[in-house]
Design an enzyme around this catalytic site. Structure first.
Site, PDB file in Angstrom:
ATOM      1  N   VAL A  13      13.541  31.251 123.442  1.00  0.00           N
ATOM      2  CA  VAL A  13      12.694  30.164 122.957  1.00  0.00           C
ATOM      3  C   VAL A  13      12.878  28.967 123.887  1.00  0.00           C
ATOM      4  O   VAL A  13      13.984  28.426 123.992  1.00  0.00           O
ATOM      5  CB  VAL A  13      13.050  29.752 121.511  1.00  0.00           C
ATOM      6  N   ARG A 131       6.727  35.397 134.116  1.00  0.00           N
ATOM      7  CA  ARG A 131       6.878  36.223 135.323  1.00  0.00           C
ATOM      8  C   ARG A 131       8.292  36.812 135.411  1.00  0.00           C
ATOM      9  O   ARG A 131       8.470  37.971 135.810  1.00  0.00           O
ATOM     10  CB  ARG A 131       6.581  35.369 136.564  1.00  0.00           C
ATOM     11  N   ALA A 196       4.988  18.795 113.044  1.00  0.00           N
ATOM     12  CA  ALA A 196       5.765  17.584 113.287  1.00  0.00           C
ATOM     13  C   ALA A 196       6.808  17.843 114.373  1.00  0.00           C
ATOM     14  O   ALA A 196       7.527  18.830 114.342  1.00  0.00           O
ATOM     15  CB  ALA A 196       6.440  17.131 111.998  1.00  0.00           C
ATOM     16  N   HIS A 693     -20.264  20.617  98.438  1.00  0.00           N
ATOM     17  CA  HIS A 693     -21.415  21.199  97.753  1.00  0.00           C
ATOM     18  C   HIS A 693     -21.707  22.528  98.447  1.00  0.00           C
ATOM     19  O   HIS A 693     -22.207  22.564  99.564  1.00  0.00           O
ATOM     20  CB  HIS A 693     -22.603  20.243  97.860  1.00  0.00           C
ATOM     21  N   GLY A 694     -21.396  23.638  97.780  1.00  0.00           N
ATOM     22  CA  GLY A 694     -21.483  24.935  98.429  1.00  0.00           C
ATOM     23  C   GLY A 694     -22.858  25.583  98.348  1.00  0.00           C
ATOM     24  O   GLY A 694     -23.401  26.026  99.365  1.00  0.00           O
ATOM     25  N   ASN A 805     -23.825   7.992  97.392  1.00  0.00           N
ATOM     26  CA  ASN A 805     -22.528   8.243  98.028  1.00  0.00           C
ATOM     27  C   ASN A 805     -22.461   7.499  99.358  1.00  0.00           C
ATOM     28  O   ASN A 805     -23.297   7.707 100.244  1.00  0.00           O
ATOM     29  CB  ASN A 805     -22.364   9.761  98.257  1.00  0.00           C
ATOM     30  N   HIS A 808     -23.010   8.672 103.177  1.00  0.00           N
ATOM     31  CA  HIS A 808     -24.297   8.835 103.846  1.00  0.00           C
ATOM     32  C   HIS A 808     -24.852   7.525 104.415  1.00  0.00           C
ATOM     33  O   HIS A 808     -25.950   7.535 104.989  1.00  0.00           O
ATOM     34  CB  HIS A 808     -25.308   9.435 102.869  1.00  0.00           C
ATOM     35  N   ILE A 823     -23.553  11.080 107.454  1.00  0.00           N
ATOM     36  CA  ILE A 823     -24.282  12.344 107.544  1.00  0.00           C
ATOM     37  C   ILE A 823     -25.434  12.369 106.550  1.00  0.00           C
ATOM     38  O   ILE A 823     -25.498  11.578 105.609  1.00  0.00           O
ATOM     39  CB  ILE A 823     -23.345  13.539 107.298  1.00  0.00           C
ATOM     40  N   GLY A 826     -26.928  16.815 101.760  1.00  0.00           N
ATOM     41  CA  GLY A 826     -27.246  18.232 101.736  1.00  0.00           C
ATOM     42  C   GLY A 826     -28.551  18.502 101.011  1.00  0.00           C
ATOM     43  O   GLY A 826     -29.369  19.324 101.430  1.00  0.00           O
ATOM     44  N   PHE A 851     -25.154  25.957 101.597  1.00  0.00           N
ATOM     45  CA  PHE A 851     -24.977  24.924 102.618  1.00  0.00           C
ATOM     46  C   PHE A 851     -23.939  25.397 103.630  1.00  0.00           C
ATOM     47  O   PHE A 851     -22.809  25.729 103.268  1.00  0.00           O
ATOM     48  CB  PHE A 851     -24.576  23.592 101.983  1.00  0.00           C
ATOM     49  N   GLY A 853     -23.497  23.790 106.929  1.00  0.00           N
ATOM     50  CA  GLY A 853     -23.070  22.819 107.935  1.00  0.00           C
ATOM     51  C   GLY A 853     -23.660  21.456 107.657  1.00  0.00           C
ATOM     52  O   GLY A 853     -24.419  21.262 106.695  1.00  0.00           O
TER      53      GLY A 853
END
Length: 901
Positions: A13, A131, A196, A693-694, A805, A808, A823, A826, A851, A853
């Site tokens: 190591v 090597r 860390a 929000h899926g 929200n 946005h 952004i 959605g 959703f 992306g």
């Protein structure tokens, strides 16, 4: 599962005096291995040395009954480190190349020492240790190596051009060693850890470091280096904070153009969408089939030349321009009006004369790219400025790794990696001053995918990509754009590895137009930081794909056995959770999200009885009904927020005989409806910042949709699904006409809440027909494609429908959420997609989306649609990035789509 043991094996190591290296050493000793604890004992900047760091770790191992020895050498003396293992234990089985330092500084202030020391430790050090170990591995037909990259290398990082170069070089180096070593049972992998240490303590707050202990990284490494691993090699893993994911390269379908004189920069620009089209991606381990591509390109009709790309008034410096690719670049740039500096170590004059005969302006410069100051001075002396830099100079010193020596390694690193750094460093101050610059650097598919006999070249070439990505981030604010190409062309350099007929067929002239385009001002956003493979008239972008991976609760000790138990999840790219990280924020997204993943105080049975009881109670609760009144003004506002134009009277004028509301308006009345349950009662560790929000399902139950109504919405809890590291909460809301009691709309919203799983609930949801259908696009071209650009004010307008929200609208808030700018909602781009379906196929009675992306205001939405019977299957992507924002989507048409808008 049996414990993974390392008895009688020897592990070396490097950098094991603290942080991650120390954690490795202690772990492997505890599992029976002999450990060589290497540490120079210097500072995290690479200054000084001491025996204390290594000795403390060795003493701790011995005190616990383990076997370990110290080594105090720098990794650039790798043979001494490996010899320590042989002398002490008679063998070496596992090498963990972990040693590293930081010398962070902005590129404009970087000194050669800052660059050279980072490359020496990270790049040369990893090579020297590997090597030295390689002959032992080959002889015993067994070996395991872990090399260390980082998010800075994978994505580029501001102020870390040196470190980014060094760290991404380890990916190319790893992929090559994996290919060469496989037949000898030598498995080589690379990790990008976040943990860390003294190094990360300089760039991360203490409260974050507390949850990023090295212990989260060790179990993955143990799995990869165990003798039971017979297949996983040449792989890239992101790991830290309890989350592990795999990365791989994803190549766009790309654009193919006729290989004749109509192959111009403008012709490529006309097909730029195809260059960035990831709708039919490849996941390659080597270069594209350029011979087949060339044969196809030659059959095509002439290209639309597109607009003229003009470089008049620009000064372009091209290294290695005496022949091959560089010469082709120089001739084309001169033809497009640029003044050209032809750099070549052997003979720049012939190219200069060719340009002058054609009426162009050019001067020669005979110097090595390593003498960057001299090379750039030629441009300043001749033309007074430098606008464009093409780092093209290169050499090959190919040799199987077991035959490679330091001279072969050093020469290739010096010319390719240091040469690129030196010329760029000399040009950069001029570009900063004029707030303009275009830089194209040259990588190779040998770097991207690794290649037999090219460990040196692969390391250098992928190091160049890491450097380019970091510099692209630094330069962007000053209008300095940096891109990287991986060209396939027949040149004097490739003549040593290609048959002559291929050298003749793969003309450099087929590469040059892309380079000219990247140096113009015409490339659509994002115009910097790209990686493009090119050759034979084919042009395609290449990017990362990352598996959804697996997150482990951070309040439970992680073991290799836990990791092995979910290995299929970690490496699964096909379960719908894979994404495409582009920057450091993307890179840390999964790891940061997992910091909220706790076991939730589960009982010994794995169930949280309180949460499960609360879920059952919540399912029985009945809402009182939340009022929402709307009229024509609200309808028009909604339509405008989805891009309706002033001349689309049915959408913007209440006096129109066909005045109507777009059907996805049905998500607005229930948006702020009051639920009878509290979310923090039905999932553990609830944090609103961890909610995504899926999915959204919408059913329209009254036609035509009223353009004014008084409504009441009644939410109910459908189910809560336990995904281990997250909870999925599904709620359904019925919206009724308050006066008649008639159903108007029904919405189902699926929320994915990271860090709230592990409570012992059901792991799979119920089937509820159209609401739970995931639609798969057919394997054919779409029946319809609608493209629509959002405006930069889109989110500001859409929020007036009720979703206030601040994510946005407020840049400070969006940055906390991990987004550089606010952004788009959605439900806003959901609405755009629904509008595109309506316009193309007519009204629908239900619509379901997942959703996939984010969308930034101002980006272009591209909805691809396939009609299958009475259903329309669709997906929406962001044109500028090629990424899907809506996936697995479908809509069921009214009257089989015969009722047109």
């Amino acid at each position: 599962m049996a414990e993974l043991r390392f008895d009688h094996q020897t592990v070396v190591v490097t950098g094991a005096g603290g942080g991650l290296g120390k954690a490795y050493a202690l772990f492997f000793a505890s599992r029976g291995a002999n450990v060589v604890v290497n540490d120079l004992g210097g500072s995290f900047k690479g200054e000084g040395n001491s025996t204390k760091a290594a000795d403390v770790v060795v003493n701790e191992i011995k005190a616990s009954g383990g076997r370990a020895v110290s080594n105090y050498d720098s990794v650039e003396n790798g043979e001494r480190i490996i010899d320590t293992a042989i002398q002490a234990f008679g063998r070496i089985d596992i090498l963990l190349n972990n040693a590293g330092i930081l010398r962070d500084v902005s590129f404009k202030n970087m000194k050669d020492d800052d660059w050279d020391l980072i490359i020496k430790v990270h790049v040369k050090g990893a090579y020297k240790c590997a090597r030295a170990a390689w002959p032992h591995f080959r002889k015993q037909k067994y070996g395991r190596i872990i090399n260390t990259a980082s998010a800075a290398g994978l994505f580029g990082s501001f102020g870390q051009c040196n470190y980014s170069a060094a760290k991404l070089s380890q990916v190319g180096f790893t992929e090559t060693l994996a290919k060469e070593g496989y037949k000898y049972n030598i498995m080589v992998n690379v990790i990008a850890p976040i943990a860390a240490s003294r190094m990360t303590a300089t760039v991360m707050p203490p409260e974050l470091l507390e949850n990023l202990k090295p212990d989260w990284v060790v179990p993955l490494v143990a799995v990869l280096v165990h003798h039971s691993n017979k297949q996983e090699t040449g792989s890239i893993f992101e790991v830290g904070g309890g989350h592990i994911a795999k990365l791989r390269w994803e190549r766009a379908k790309g654009a193919l153009l006729k290989t004749d004189d109509t192959l111009t920069p403008g012709a490529i620009l006309k097909k730029w969408d195809q260059v960035n089209d990831f709708s039919q991606p490849e996941y390659p381990t080597g270069p594209a089939d350029f011979m087949t591509l060339l044969e196809e390109a030659m059959k095509m009709g002439s290209n639309d030349k597109g607009e003229n790309i003009n470089l008049k008034g620009k000064v372009a410096l091209i290294t290695g321009a005496g022949g091959g690719l560089g010469r082709s670049y120089a001739l084309l740039f001169a033809k497009l009006g640029a003044s050209v500096v032809v750099n070549d170590l052997v003979n720049p004059d012939t190219t200069v004369q060719e340009i002058e005969k054609l009426g162009g302006k050019a001067v020669g410069n005979k110097a090595s790219a390593e003498d960057g100051d001299v090379v750039v001075k030629a441009a300043i002396d001749a033309f007074g400025r430098i606008d464009i830099l093409i780092n093209n100079a290169g050499i090959l010193r190919d040799k199987a790794f077991h035959n490679m020596d330091d001279k072969l390694w050093d020469e290739v690193i010096a010319v390719h990696l240091r040469g690129t750094y030196k010329t760029t460093k000399a040009a950069y101050p001029y570009m900063l001053k004029q707030k303009y610059g275009r830089i194209v650097n040259t990588t190779s598919t040998s770097g991207i995918y690794g290649n037999f006999g090219q460990a040196n070249y692969a390391a250098a070439k992928l190091g160049i990509l890491g450097f380019s990505r970091a510099l692209a981030r630094e330069g962007a604010k000053n209008n300095i754009f940096v891109n990287t190409i991986a060209p396939n062309a027949g040149t004097n350099m490739t003549r040593s590895i290609m048959p002559e007929e291929m050298v003749q067929a793969f003309k450099p002239e087929y590469v040059a137009p892309l380079v000219a385009l990247l140096c113009s001002d015409k490339v659509p956003d994002p115009a910097t930081g790209g990686l493009f493979e090119v050759g034979s008239g084919w042009f395609g972008r290449t990017r990362w794909q990352r598996s959804g991976g697996h997150g482990f609760p951070i309040d439970v000790k992680l073991t290799p056995e836990h990791v092995l138990g979910v290995w299929k999840d970690i490496i699964n790219f096909g379960d719908g959770r894979a994404d495409h990280p582009e920057d450091g924020q993307d890179g840390l997204k999964s790891i940061m999200a997992n910091l909220e993943n706790k076991s939730g105080g589960s009982s010994s049975s794995g169930q949280n009885s309180e949460i499960l009881s609360n879920i059952e109670s919540a399912k029985k609760m009945k809402a009182e009904g939340t009022s929402f009144i709307y009229d024509d003004k609200d309808v028009i506002l909604y339509n405008l927020s989805l891009g309706a134009k002033r001349d689309e009277l049915p959408l913007v004028y209440e006096g129109s005989s066909d005045f109507q509301v777009l059907p996805t308006f049905a998500v607005v009345p229930p948006f702020n409806a009051s639920a009878p349950w509290n979310t923090d009662d039905i999932v553990p560790n609830y944090n609103p910042m961890m909610l995504l929000h899926g999915e959204q399902y919408l059913e329209i139950r009254k036609f035509p949709i009223p353009t004014a109504a008084e409504t009441l919405s009644y939410p109910r809890l459908i189910e809560v699904i336990d995904k281990g590291t997250a909870a999925v909460v599904v709620s359904g809301t019925t919206t009724k006409d308050a006066k008649t009691g008639e159903d108007l709309f029904y919405n189902e919203m699926t929320a994915f809440i990271r860090g709230s799983g592990g409570f012992g609930g059901a792991s799979k949801g119920s089937k509820r027909g159209a609401a739970t259908t995931t639609y798969k696009p057919p394997n054919r071209a779409p029946d319809a494609v609608v493209e629509e650009r959002t405006t930069e004010n889109q989110a500001a307008l859409y929020r007036l429908n009720g979703d206030r929200n601040p994510l946005h609208i407020d840049p400070d808030f969006s940055k906390v959420g991990g987004f550089k700018v606010p952004i788009l909602h959605g439900l806003c781009f959901f609405g755009f997609s629904g509008k595109h379906v309506l316009q193309s196929f007519g009204p629908f009675k239900n619509i379901k989306v997942r959703f996939a992306g984010t969308v930034l205001p101002g980006q272009t939405l591209q909805t691809e649609m396939w009609k299958e019977g009475s259903r329309v299957i669709f997906q929406t992507r962001v044109k500028e990035t090629g990424k899907l924002c809506v996936a697995g989507a479908g809509a069921e048409l009214v009257d089989d789509g015969k009722a047109k808008l």
